[in-house]
Write a protein that holds these residues in place. Structure first.
Motif, PDB file in Angstrom:
ATOM      1  N   MET A 194      27.263 -26.507 -12.945  1.00  7.86           N
ATOM      2  CA  MET A 194      27.011 -25.480 -11.921  1.00  7.86           C
ATOM      3  C   MET A 194      25.632 -25.640 -11.327  1.00  7.86           C
ATOM      4  O   MET A 194      24.733 -26.199 -11.959  1.00  7.86           O
ATOM      5  CB  MET A 194      27.067 -24.096 -12.561  1.00  7.86           C
ATOM      6  N   ARG A 196      22.728 -23.108  -9.520  1.00  8.74           N
ATOM      7  CA  ARG A 196      22.387 -21.716  -9.239  1.00  8.74           C
ATOM      8  C   ARG A 196      21.110 -21.695  -8.410  1.00  8.74           C
ATOM      9  O   ARG A 196      20.144 -22.383  -8.754  1.00  8.74           O
ATOM     10  CB  ARG A 196      22.166 -21.004 -10.580  1.00  8.74           C
ATOM     11  N   ASP A 227      21.348 -20.045 -22.288  1.00  8.94           N
ATOM     12  CA  ASP A 227      22.333 -20.643 -21.382  1.00  8.94           C
ATOM     13  C   ASP A 227      23.477 -21.226 -22.205  1.00  8.94           C
ATOM     14  O   ASP A 227      23.238 -21.887 -23.214  1.00  8.94           O
ATOM     15  CB  ASP A 227      21.684 -21.753 -20.544  1.00  8.94           C
ATOM     16  N   PRO A 228      24.709 -21.011 -21.777  1.00  2.00           N
ATOM     17  CA  PRO A 228      25.852 -21.498 -22.574  1.00  2.00           C
ATOM     18  C   PRO A 228      26.029 -23.024 -22.574  1.00  2.00           C
ATOM     19  O   PRO A 228      26.576 -23.572 -23.516  1.00  2.00           O
ATOM     20  CB  PRO A 228      27.066 -20.851 -21.888  1.00  2.00           C
ATOM     21  N   GLN A 229      25.569 -23.701 -21.516  1.00  2.00           N
ATOM     22  CA  GLN A 229      25.911 -25.115 -21.318  1.00  2.00           C
ATOM     23  C   GLN A 229      25.174 -26.055 -22.289  1.00  2.00           C
ATOM     24  O   GLN A 229      24.521 -25.622 -23.218  1.00  2.00           O
ATOM     25  CB  GLN A 229      25.583 -25.528 -19.867  1.00  2.00           C
ATOM     26  N   PHE A 298      23.087 -26.670 -14.200  1.00  2.00           N
ATOM     27  CA  PHE A 298      23.605 -26.477 -15.554  1.00  2.00           C
ATOM     28  C   PHE A 298      24.614 -27.588 -15.833  1.00  2.00           C
ATOM     29  O   PHE A 298      25.645 -27.656 -15.157  1.00  2.00           O
ATOM     30  CB  PHE A 298      24.329 -25.129 -15.681  1.00  2.00           C
ATOM     31  N   ARG A 343      25.631 -15.349 -28.327  1.00  2.00           N
ATOM     32  CA  ARG A 343      27.004 -15.814 -28.101  1.00  2.00           C
ATOM     33  C   ARG A 343      27.489 -16.802 -29.158  1.00  2.00           C
ATOM     34  O   ARG A 343      28.682 -16.975 -29.352  1.00  2.00           O
ATOM     35  CB  ARG A 343      27.102 -16.438 -26.697  1.00  2.00           C
TER      36      ARG A 343
HETATM   37  C1  GA4 Z   1      23.519 -17.750 -18.009  1.00  2.00           C
HETATM   38  C2  GA4 Z   1      23.350 -19.173 -17.433  1.00  2.00           C
HETATM   39  C3  GA4 Z   1      23.947 -19.327 -16.033  1.00  2.00           C
HETATM   40  O1  GA4 Z   1      23.095 -18.718 -15.067  1.00  2.00           O
HETATM   41  C4  GA4 Z   1      25.362 -18.693 -15.941  1.00  2.00           C
HETATM   42  C5  GA4 Z   1      25.196 -17.210 -16.253  1.00  2.00           C
HETATM   43  C6  GA4 Z   1      26.448 -16.342 -16.130  1.00  2.00           C
HETATM   44  C7  GA4 Z   1      26.482 -15.573 -14.800  1.00  2.00           C
HETATM   45  O2  GA4 Z   1      25.434 -15.256 -14.236  1.00  2.00           O
HETATM   46  O3  GA4 Z   1      27.590 -15.302 -14.342  1.00  2.00           O
HETATM   47  C8  GA4 Z   1      26.451 -15.406 -17.383  1.00  2.00           C
HETATM   48  C9  GA4 Z   1      25.240 -15.879 -18.243  1.00  2.00           C
HETATM   49  C10 GA4 Z   1      24.950 -17.273 -17.736  1.00  2.00           C
HETATM   50  C11 GA4 Z   1      25.498 -15.860 -19.765  1.00  2.00           C
HETATM   51  C12 GA4 Z   1      26.642 -14.967 -20.282  1.00  2.00           C
HETATM   52  C13 GA4 Z   1      27.583 -14.438 -19.201  1.00  2.00           C
HETATM   53  C14 GA4 Z   1      27.756 -15.512 -18.159  1.00  2.00           C
HETATM   54  C15 GA4 Z   1      26.365 -13.907 -17.152  1.00  2.00           C
HETATM   55  C16 GA4 Z   1      26.877 -13.368 -18.441  1.00  2.00           C
HETATM   56  C17 GA4 Z   1      26.671 -12.143 -18.874  1.00  2.00           C
HETATM   57  C18 GA4 Z   1      26.019 -19.011 -14.618  1.00  2.00           C
HETATM   58  C19 GA4 Z   1      26.179 -19.104 -17.128  1.00  2.00           C
HETATM   59  O4  GA4 Z   1      26.949 -20.037 -17.205  1.00  2.00           O
HETATM   60  O5  GA4 Z   1      25.941 -18.242 -18.158  1.00  2.00           O
END
Ligand code: GA4
Length: 350
Positions: A194, A196, A227-229, A298, A343
């Motif tokens: 992604m 952003r 960050d999840p990635q 990401f 998470r």
């Molecule tokens: C954090 C990292 C990236 O910006 C993102 C975010 C996503 C969002 O903004 O929609 C998430 C966030 C992020 C972590 C947990 C979830 C998903 C908002 C949220 C509460 C795009 C991602 O992949 O995870």
């Protein structure tokens, strides 16, 4: 411009206990020019990257060869996009698939009630090696925005290339036999990566707010989270705001550097390294005078990819700290959480 509904500012403002964070001392740094200058330089860079990922899950990248001119063009185009009327920006959003996180949004982060003093563009990018990327077509309604999309594609290609150099150094620093183990995930044709683009408008009245909150009142641009990635690669303009949490939980600010990139280890890489690399908790605070613009790539695996600690990093007879799961499973679970949640807890072995 970001407009707040009544009561929203209170949710975004941090309680007075949050003091201004001191700057990160001894910024971990890797110079890709040195890393590319022979086997000794490369080995030293690998070690430095691994040490930074273990200690902070965060470091600065210099000598990256992404042209300064491209960085400037992206920054200017992003500023021009966010200067559009709210209607035009929202029109860009309406083209995104309903229910998907992609497109333009302001203040709302994720699906579970998190708010921040930020507006942003969130775009999915596909990973066909080196080739054109697909920032979703419909997201850009007008001709001028089409060139913005092309520019973001060009930027993503360059940053993804650099990201792969960094991922190789990580594998080297970990002395992995398979040096491509991480890059393969991000270069996979179905990689869920992604881009952003964030805009944090300044809050001139912050000064007043600070007085009211006894000197500690601050406004959160993007609340604390990991960050999840696998990896996140950030570049911002010269405005401060990024803060990271150290191992002991103390927050430190990251002095901005518009000529460099900053790398975050993400949750998926913490899993792959069996917890050796640390997915860094970070947040962004709003500046009272200057807008902050940041662009983050990401790098994520393909939805079907199975993630688990790599055998070599668990070691003979060692304990795997995480159970196996697919990226699809992890993402679905992540999107059900609040931003600040831990998470990975759900995927730990007991
Ligand atoms: C954090 C990292 C990236 O910006 C993102 C975010 C996503 C969002 O903004 O929609 C998430 C966030 C992020 C972590 C947990 C979830 C998903 C908002 C949220 C509460 C795009 C991602 O992949 O995870």
């Amino acid at each position: 411009m970001v407009v707040l509904a009544k009561g929203e500012l209170e949710q975004i403002a941090l309680p007075a206990v949050h003091k201004t964070a001191p700057p990160l001392a001894n910024m971990p740094e890797v110079d890709l020019a040195v890393a590319g200058s022979g086997s000794d330089g490369r080995a030293a860079a690998g070690r430095a990257v691994a040490a930074a990922c273990e200690e902070h899950g965060f470091f600065k990248v210099t000598g990256h060869r992404v042209p300064a001119e491209l960085l400037a063009r992206v920054e200017n185009a992003a500023a021009a996009f966010f200067a559009l009327s709210q209607r035009d920006k929202e029109a860009a959003m309406s083209a995104a698939t309903p229910g998907s996180p992609f497109g333009y949004a302001s203040k709302r982060i994720g699906n579970n009630g998190d708010l921040g003093w930020v507006e942003y563009l969130l775009l999915g990018v596909t990973a066909s090696t080196g080739g054109p990327l697909s920032v979703p077509e419909g997201v850009v309604p007008s001709a001028s925005l089409c060139s913005f999309r092309d520019l973001l594609n060009e930027y993503t290609v360059a940053v993804r290339r650099m990201t792969c150099q960094v991922l190789e150094l990580m594998a080297e620093g970990l002395r992995m036999e398979d040096r491509d183990a991480f890059t393969r995930l991000v270069l996979h044709k179905e990689s869920d990566s992604m881009l952003r683009v964030n805009h944090y408008p300044p809050r001139p009245e912050l000064k007043l707010l600070q007085q009211q909150h006894g000197g500690g009142g601050r406004v959160t641009g993007f609340g604390e989270h990991t960050d999840p990635q696998i990896i996140s690669v950030l570049r911002s303009n010269a405005t401060s705001g990024l803060e990271i949490a150290l191992r002991d939980g103390a927050w430190v600010s990251v002095p901005p550097d518009q000529t460099s990139f900053f790398v975050n280890v993400g949750d998926a890489l913490q899993v792959l390294t069996n917890g050796r690399f640390r997915s860094v908790r970070h947040r962004v605070m709003v500046n009272s005078v200057r807008p902050r613009v940041s662009v983050i790539f990401f790098g994520g695996p393909a939805p079907r990819e199975t993630l688990a600690p790599l055998r070599q990093l668990v070691g003979e007879g060692g304990r795997s700290r995480y159970r196996e799961f697919t990226w699809r499973e992890y993402k679905a679970s992540a999107y059900r959480t609040k931003l600040a949640a831990n998470r990975l807890g759900h995927f730990e072995t007991t």
